[in-house]
Design an enzyme around this catalytic site. Sequence first.
Site, short mmCIF file in Angstrom:
data_model
loop_
_atom_site.label_atom_id
_atom_site.label_comp_id
_atom_site.label_asym_id
_atom_site.label_seq_id
_atom_site.Cartn_x
_atom_site.Cartn_y
_atom_site.Cartn_z
N GLY A 1 -33.77 -9.47 -1.53
CA GLY A 1 -33.85 -10.49 -1.80
C GLY A 1 -35.70 -11.55 -0.47
N ARG B 1 -34.41 -5.94 -7.33
CA ARG B 1 -32.70 -5.55 -6.58
C ARG B 1 -33.06 -4.42 -8.31
NH1 ARG B 1 -30.73 -9.09 -2.96
NH2 ARG B 1 -30.90 -10.88 -3.55
N ASP C 1 -29.45 -5.43 3.74
CA ASP C 1 -28.75 -3.79 4.32
C ASP C 1 -28.72 -4.03 3.50
OD1 ASP C 1 -27.31 -6.36 2.45
OD2 ASP C 1 -24.91 -5.64 3.27
N THR D 1 -34.46 -10.93 6.16
CA THR D 1 -34.15 -11.82 5.68
C THR D 1 -33.52 -12.53 5.80
OG1 THR D 1 -31.52 -11.13 4.38
CG2 THR D 1 -32.13 -9.75 6.18
N ASP E 1 -30.61 -13.69 5.67
CA ASP E 1 -29.25 -14.31 6.21
C ASP E 1 -28.83 -13.64 7.78
OD1 ASP E 1 -28.77 -14.74 3.48
OD2 ASP E 1 -27.47 -12.71 3.21
N ASP F 1 -27.76 -10.85 8.80
CA ASP F 1 -26.46 -10.50 8.63
C ASP F 1 -26.89 -9.25 9.53
OD1 ASP F 1 -27.78 -9.58 7.01
OD2 ASP F 1 -26.64 -9.69 4.79
N ARG G 1 -24.67 -14.38 1.80
CA ARG G 1 -23.08 -14.33 0.96
C ARG G 1 -22.26 -13.72 2.49
NH1 ARG G 1 -26.59 -10.01 -2.40
NH2 ARG G 1 -27.75 -9.93 -0.56
#
Length: 329
Positions: A10, A78, A109, A132, A134, A136, A178
């Site tokens: 992303g 992706r 990731d 990213t 996120d 995360d 996510r």
Amino acid sequence: MRIGVFCSGGDAPGMNACTRAVVRSAVSKGHEVIGICRGYEGLLNEEFFAAEDGERLMRLRSVSNIVKLGGTVLGTSRSEEFRTEAGQKKAAAILEKHRIDALVCIGGDGSFHGAVALANHWKGQIVGCPGTIDNDLLGTDFTIGFATSVDTAVDALDKLRDTADSHERMFLVEVMGRHSGYIALYTALAGGAEVVAVPESHTDVPAIAKHLQALKARGKKSIMVVVAEGDELGGAVNLDKAIKAAGCPFDTRVVLLGHLQRGGSPVPADRILATRLGDFAVEAICRGANGVMAGEIANKLALTPFEETYTEHKAVPGDFLRLLQTMAS
Ligand code: F6P
């Protein structure tokens, strides 16, 4: 050395600033840089950045004025093919064919999983930069793009609060992430939301309904509920239904911010992080690093093995939930 740079997964605001940093840092050290377009998918199709005059190597001027641009000028993807061993072997052969010695992978990731798989078939060095929204990944306090996505989401919350107040309504605003509640928690705290629902904690619907009734009794006119897309009920639409069934005292509306959070010009914090990490990744390659992500922890630059960045869940700050409840009274 010949260093390949690509963005993967992303997109995230600041990927361009990071690409620029990689190019400028590497070229000024006397290395060659090849821009790989559209991530692993582009690598498999041998899609490389080409300047207007057809020049295939990225130069200092190739990245002029991209520090402020959202998205990624190199493109991203992706790739299904790259998930297969045959795809990874093909990618390794292409890297050898183009005499690429090292790669800088700007992604999250999934991209780092890909880098680990590629390393089974290719002898070159791979260093990652955490790109990213996120946030995360372990091994860095913040990922490139997170600050901008929160900025965008908070702006949306501020605007929604105006209309919520006018109509005495409750808005459930779904944000990305996510498997992580980072964007939701930061957005909720900065945007003064009354409720937040994140994957890291149980979403107790009856307790939320009771809390909303108490807030209504205390004279609250509008309510903002920030919902991480990865929350246990499956997002804002489902949570809206569940809260209504449990007795919601407000008229509600649902807003899904979706990919809006991935676009836009990066905020200064993301540009600076991206610049530091892009430069650090190149330095790390020059020092022989391999299989690691460049990150920033407590303002210090650090390298973390790819596997350690994604194997464990990055915990969200524990005090945010308590703070949110106190502020929402
Ligand atoms: O990982 C970044 C992210 O934006 C997540 O927050 C989100 O769930 C996902 O990507 C969306 O992916 P896609 O762009 O494939 O719809």
